[in-house]
Design an enzyme around this catalytic site. Structure first.
Site, PDB file in Angstrom:
ATOM      1  N   SER A 174     -36.069  15.078  -5.672  1.00  0.00           N
ATOM      2  CA  SER A 174     -34.881  15.416  -6.450  1.00  0.00           C
ATOM      3  C   SER A 174     -34.739  14.594  -7.238  1.00  0.00           C
ATOM      4  O   SER A 174     -33.587  14.305  -8.275  1.00  0.00           O
ATOM      5  CB  SER A 174     -33.729  15.555  -5.950  1.00  0.00           C
ATOM      6  OG  SER A 174     -34.357  17.000  -4.656  1.00  0.00           O
ATOM      7  N   HIS A 210     -19.528  -9.836 -14.260  1.00  0.00           N
ATOM      8  CA  HIS A 210     -19.782  -8.726 -12.773  1.00  0.00           C
ATOM      9  C   HIS A 210     -21.038  -8.172 -13.179  1.00  0.00           C
ATOM     10  O   HIS A 210     -20.696  -7.708 -13.877  1.00  0.00           O
ATOM     11  CB  HIS A 210     -18.640  -7.958 -12.617  1.00  0.00           C
ATOM     12  CG  HIS A 210     -18.230  -6.926 -11.392  1.00  0.00           C
ATOM     13  ND1 HIS A 210     -18.984  -7.239 -10.276  1.00  0.00           N
ATOM     14  CD2 HIS A 210     -18.844  -5.664 -12.088  1.00  0.00           C
ATOM     15  CE1 HIS A 210     -18.778  -6.643  -9.214  1.00  0.00           C
ATOM     16  NE2 HIS A 210     -18.697  -5.677 -10.427  1.00  0.00           N
ATOM     17  N   SER A 212     -23.038  -5.287 -11.149  1.00  0.00           N
ATOM     18  CA  SER A 212     -23.130  -4.550 -10.003  1.00  0.00           C
ATOM     19  C   SER A 212     -23.721  -3.066  -9.573  1.00  0.00           C
ATOM     20  O   SER A 212     -24.417  -2.231 -10.853  1.00  0.00           O
ATOM     21  CB  SER A 212     -21.843  -4.274  -9.225  1.00  0.00           C
ATOM     22  OG  SER A 212     -21.739  -3.196  -8.024  1.00  0.00           O
ATOM     23  N   SER A 220     -25.648  -1.756  -1.057  1.00  0.00           N
ATOM     24  CA  SER A 220     -24.699  -2.401  -2.531  1.00  0.00           C
ATOM     25  C   SER A 220     -24.643  -3.678  -2.384  1.00  0.00           C
ATOM     26  O   SER A 220     -25.166  -4.932  -1.417  1.00  0.00           O
ATOM     27  CB  SER A 220     -23.529  -3.034  -1.537  1.00  0.00           C
ATOM     28  OG  SER A 220     -22.854  -3.325  -2.297  1.00  0.00           O
ATOM     29  N   ASP A 255     -22.781  -9.354  -0.514  1.00  0.00           N
ATOM     30  CA  ASP A 255     -23.139  -8.271  -0.198  1.00  0.00           C
ATOM     31  C   ASP A 255     -24.972  -8.501  -0.244  1.00  0.00           C
ATOM     32  O   ASP A 255     -25.441  -8.878  -0.002  1.00  0.00           O
ATOM     33  CB  ASP A 255     -23.232  -7.084  -1.590  1.00  0.00           C
ATOM     34  CG  ASP A 255     -22.591  -5.916  -1.122  1.00  0.00           C
ATOM     35  OD1 ASP A 255     -21.258  -6.102   0.555  1.00  0.00           O
ATOM     36  OD2 ASP A 255     -21.655  -5.910  -2.259  1.00  0.00           O
TER      37      ASP A 255
END
Length: 339
Positions: A174, A210, A212, A220, A255
């Site tokens: 997908s 930051h 992420s 994560s 993480d």
């Protein structure tokens, strides 16, 4: 009359090139003259042809300077990055413009040897078949939120960079985004004019960063840093040193506690402009077996876009791959370049 002069100057640079236009303006006393390079750039950037580079824009301004200013300019070694900063300062006061931060590009064909499917297989519990070819693109913008914090120097920006890896050709799963790294940044930037070994220190920055991938659970990845950057240039050559300090996290919430073992504590970069081609290099942990190397080449292609080739080898191509060595080669276009 002034409007016609401006339009003629922009058309001249577009049709004949900045160098030919510069000679023509010297022979035409009816054209306007400016008391400073900044004033010339401020006016001419609004009327420049869409494919003019910053270096060409500066070159077309040089013959329009008043004699005293032109003599001073000839004694200086004005670099390409210094000119970009002048143009940015003009655009930053326009609230209808979002200023580019890092490169903005799209690589429709980015080929990676042995894509890292282990984290996704672990997350879903079934094998995930990633394709070797995907789309790599980056969107990076900044907005000026405070100006002249140190008398007539020092600006504060809010910046955001989105770097995505899209399995656009993988219809079997997908066509998902394999990885998207979000990097908001609060950045303080101050210009400088001191020199060392013939290089001018044009800008110094410090920011709260930051980064992420916006995932949860085993996928994560994130970290927070205080990052500095100092940039030197000499003519068409620019060098950058970017050290950082990772803000500690609670081990239970971390993480990726070993991310510094792979991405290190600093980054080195360099870029050189030659005949409207830009060659650049970036490296982290260059003397380690866990380092990384990125090479880039951008070149004239069409108005408003440039061709772009990017090669990466090492760790940290993305946050999900921070501890996995990858090698990739991408081909596409860049919309806003280094300079």
């Amino acid at each position: 009359m002034k409007k016609q002069q401006r339009l003629w100057a922009a058309s001249c640079a577009f049709v004949f090139g900045a160098s030919a236009c510069a000679q023509s303006t010297r022979d035409n006393p009816g054209l306007p003259h400016y008391p400073s390079m900044e004033q010339c750039l401020t006016e001419r950037v609004l009327h420049a042809a869409p494919d003019m580079t910053i270096a060409q824009l500066r070159e077309s301004c040089e013959p329009l300077l008043e004699p005293a200013q032109a003599n001073t300019l000839q004694q200086q070694d004005i670099g390409v990055l210094d000119t970009r900063m002048k143009v940015e300062s003009i655009a930053s006061v326009n609230r209808f413009i979002l200023t580019p931060h890092n490169r903005n590009y799209i690589l429709p064909a980015s080929f990676t040897h042995h894509p890292n499917d282990a984290p996704f297989t672990e997350a879903v519990g079934d094998p995930v078949d990633l394709q070797n070819t995907e789309i790599d693109f980056q969107i990076s913008l900044k907005v000026l939120i405070a100006q002249d914090l140190l008398h007539d120097n020092g600006n504060l920006y809010l910046a955001y960079t989105n770097h995505s890896f899209w399995q656009a050709y993988n219809g079997d799963i997908s066509r998902p985004f394999r990885e998207t790294n979000h990097e908001p940044e609060l950045l303080f930037s101050a210009t400088s004019d001191w020199e060392i070994f013939g290089f001018q220190n044009v800008v110094n920055q410090v920011g709260l960063v930051h980064q992420s991938n916006g995932q949860a659970g085993s996928l994560s990845r994130s970290w927070n840093r205080i990052r500095a950057r100092t940039i030197f240039e000499r003519g068409n050559l620019a060098l950058a040193f970017s050290p950082w300090y990772r803000i500690p996290e609670d081990l239970e919430d971390d993480d990726n506690p070993d991310i510094e073992d792979y991405l290190g504590h600093y980054e080195l970069g360099g870029a050189y402009s030659y005949n409207n081609h830009i060659f650049d290099v970036m490296t982290r942990r260059p003397f380690s077996d866990k380092g990384s190397l990125e090479l880039g080449w951008s070149f004239p292609l069409r108005p408003t876009v440039r061709g772009y080739v990017k090669y990466f080898n090492g760790y940290g191509a993305s946050l999900i791959d921070y501890n996995v060595k990858t090698e990739s080669l991408g081909l596409g276009v860049v919309f806003t370049d280094l300079f």
